[in-house]
Design a protein around this motif. Structure first.
Motif, mmCIF file in Angstrom:
data_model
loop_
_atom_site.group_PDB
_atom_site.id
_atom_site.type_symbol
_atom_site.label_atom_id
_atom_site.label_comp_id
_atom_site.label_asym_id
_atom_site.label_seq_id
_atom_site.Cartn_x
_atom_site.Cartn_y
_atom_site.Cartn_z
ATOM 1 N N VAL A 122 0.870 -1.175 0.000
ATOM 2 C CA VAL A 122 0.000 0.000 0.000
ATOM 3 C C VAL A 122 0.908 1.227 0.000
ATOM 4 O O VAL A 122 1.777 1.371 0.868
ATOM 5 C CB VAL A 122 -0.928 0.021 1.238
ATOM 6 N N LEU A 123 0.700 2.111 -0.970
ATOM 7 C CA LEU A 123 1.485 3.336 -1.049
ATOM 8 C C LEU A 123 0.975 4.360 -0.043
ATOM 9 O O LEU A 123 -0.233 4.529 0.140
ATOM 10 C CB LEU A 123 1.396 3.942 -2.451
ATOM 11 N N MET A 124 1.914 5.043 0.604
ATOM 12 C CA MET A 124 1.584 6.133 1.511
ATOM 13 C C MET A 124 2.779 7.078 1.562
ATOM 14 O O MET A 124 3.863 6.753 1.058
ATOM 15 C CB MET A 124 1.220 5.624 2.902
ATOM 16 N N SER A 125 2.575 8.234 2.146
ATOM 17 C CA SER A 125 3.632 9.252 2.147
ATOM 18 C C SER A 125 4.610 9.039 3.296
ATOM 19 O O SER A 125 4.267 8.499 4.345
ATOM 20 C CB SER A 125 3.015 10.657 2.255
ATOM 21 N N ALA A 145 6.265 3.249 1.822
ATOM 22 C CA ALA A 145 6.284 4.675 2.113
ATOM 23 C C ALA A 145 7.131 5.393 1.075
ATOM 24 O O ALA A 145 8.303 5.049 0.872
ATOM 25 C CB ALA A 145 6.819 4.921 3.515
ATOM 26 N N VAL A 146 6.560 6.399 0.439
ATOM 27 C CA VAL A 146 7.200 7.122 -0.652
ATOM 28 C C VAL A 146 7.728 8.454 -0.121
ATOM 29 O O VAL A 146 6.943 9.266 0.387
ATOM 30 C CB VAL A 146 6.202 7.366 -1.803
ATOM 31 N N ALA A 160 4.031 10.567 -8.267
ATOM 32 C CA ALA A 160 4.637 9.616 -7.331
ATOM 33 C C ALA A 160 3.914 8.278 -7.356
ATOM 34 O O ALA A 160 4.540 7.218 -7.270
ATOM 35 C CB ALA A 160 4.634 10.208 -5.917
ATOM 36 N N VAL A 161 2.595 8.315 -7.448
ATOM 37 C CA VAL A 161 1.826 7.067 -7.534
ATOM 38 C C VAL A 161 2.247 6.278 -8.765
ATOM 39 O O VAL A 161 2.513 5.065 -8.700
ATOM 40 C CB VAL A 161 0.318 7.358 -7.546
ATOM 41 N N ARG A 162 2.322 6.956 -9.913
ATOM 42 C CA ARG A 162 2.715 6.252 -11.148
ATOM 43 C C ARG A 162 4.144 5.722 -11.055
ATOM 44 O O ARG A 162 4.443 4.606 -11.488
ATOM 45 C CB ARG A 162 2.564 7.193 -12.338
ATOM 46 N N ALA A 163 5.044 6.509 -10.460
ATOM 47 C CA ALA A 163 6.449 6.108 -10.395
ATOM 48 C C ALA A 163 6.680 4.932 -9.455
ATOM 49 O O ALA A 163 7.585 4.118 -9.688
ATOM 50 C CB ALA A 163 7.303 7.297 -9.954
ATOM 51 N N HIS A 164 5.879 4.825 -8.395
ATOM 52 C CA HIS A 164 6.134 3.818 -7.370
ATOM 53 C C HIS A 164 5.161 2.649 -7.423
ATOM 54 O O HIS A 164 5.283 1.725 -6.607
ATOM 55 C CB HIS A 164 6.105 4.472 -5.983
#
Length: 394
Positions: A122-125, A145-146, A160-164
């Motif tokens: 799950v992506l998050m900041s 975590a990005v 960032a979503v697309r990159a990660h």
């Protein structure tokens, strides 16, 4: 007979402690020894529930209205929450999509239980609220975590979503406004994030527990972006009911029954007394109190941000919500954890070092909470000014 305890589940090793609690313990020890401590560390409003809410609680207790409710919550409260979304954020919400939970933490646990399979990412900041990582880990998922910076308002953006994004990523968990930074995602950018996630077949969960505490512009809910977005709400922040442990989810219609099943088994229901009391939050008397308190939080922000900048801290993005300021302390230190302890010992002012909130340059950041009265904020600034002036230049 001697025995050996069996090992704990492996997921326990993936749940980190709150490092700040060591600092809080030290602050408590200093206070017990007679020191004057100013907590700019606590993510909790200094206000408490207003009189109409307390009266509603007492009335429910006297009337014996304390039994279990439906796992989704009492119908009058679900309707009131849905109506509040329309009144405050201009978004039409079907009450049937609202599920009342045992705090926002309970809401996020239910969301992760429903959506995260073992091994899912799950992506998050980064920086971000540490428990969000742990909610995912509790269901054997992986918090990805990005690192994000000032140019992104310390928030995930669509780029960032697309990159990660990768094959194991299942969705994104956002917070707007955010803890620890107090920053929101611009609504247009939030729409682009949701679109990027949709294109990849993922889910979007948005923590909106601070949305009612937005300053300088009209807050907009992610629910306006489509019925597939999940949002999390709480009575802890805008409504000042932290220990009452009451929150909610707004779910896609098709997900209500499956999440209700989870809630029945994991929680039975949220506190009945808290639910009955929360109904009074939406009356005119309580509403006027909450709006006046929001104005007070904004006044505190307008004082503290220029004050800490004048002290020499960096505030690269002015917070537009919640009650936090994300401070760049690199002018003074290359170790914000040590700096926070030294500051506490010397001045009695407690700030939170960055290491609880992520792995991206935590050594340079501090979180300041202005969820305290203006007199204490002024005194804290005066104490920090004197101490910083006495320190050798870095």
């Amino acid at each position: 007979m001697p025995f050996t305890l069996p090992p704990l589940a492996a997921r326990n090793a993936r749940i980190a402690p709150f490092h700040v609690m060591e600092l809080v313990k030290r602050a408590d020890a200093l206070a017990a020894a007679g020191r004057s401590i100013i907590h700019l560390s606590i993510g909790e409003p200094d206000f408490t529930a207003p009189p109409p809410v307390v009266a509603a609680l007492e009335r429910a207790a006297r009337d014996g209205d304390t039994g279990y409710t439906q796992a989704t919550g009492i119908e009058p409260l679900r309707r009131a929450i849905a109506r509040w979304h329309g009144d405050e954020f201009g978004v039409d919400v079907d009450p049937a999509r609202v599920l009342v939970t045992a705090g926002a933490s309970g809401a996020l646990l239910l969301a992760c239980a429903a959506l995260v399979n073992p091994g899912d990412a799950v992506l998050m900041s980064d920086p971000g609220y540490p428990c969000n990582r742990h909610f995912v880990a509790a269901f054997d998922g992986v918090a990805k975590a990005v690192p994000v910076g000032a140019a992104q308002r310390f928030q995930l953006d669509a780029a960032a979503v697309r990159a990660h994004w990768s094959p194991e990523v299942r969705g994104v968990l956002l917070a707007s406004p955010s803890n620890p930074t107090g920053t929101s995602i611009a609504f247009d950018e939030l729409g682009r994030v949701v679109d990027a996630v949709r294109e990849r077949g993922g889910f979007t969960v948005v923590d909106e527990i601070y949305l009612g505490l937005t300053y300088g512009h009209a807050p907009r809910s992610a629910l306006a972006l489509g019925d597939d977005v999940v949002t999390v709400g709480s009575f802890s922040k805008f409504f000042h009911m932290t220990g009452w442990r009451l929150g909610w989810l707004v779910l896609p219609p098709a997900w209500v029954a499956p999440v209700e099943k989870l809630a029945q088994n994991l929680f039975i229901c949220a506190s009945t007394l808290a639910q009955r009391a929360a109904l009074a939050c939406f009356g005119p008397e309580a509403t006027a109190v909450f709006r006046a308190r929001r104005d007070e939080f904004r006044a505190r922000r307008d004082f503290i941000v220029p004050a800490v900048r004048e002290l020499g801290f960096g505030v690269p993005v002015e917070p537009d919500g919640a009650f936090y300021v994300w401070l760049d302390a690199s002018r003074f230190t290359d170790d914000s954890d040590r700096f926070a302890i030294e500051l506490l010992e010397a001045t009695g002012v407690a700030l939170v070092p960055g290491k609880d909130f992520g792995a991206h340059e935590p050594h340079k950041w501090l979180r300041l909470s202005y969820a305290t009265d203006m007199a204490s904020l002024r005194e804290a600034v005066a104490r920090m000014r004197g101490w910083l002036a006495s320190r050798p230049a870095r």
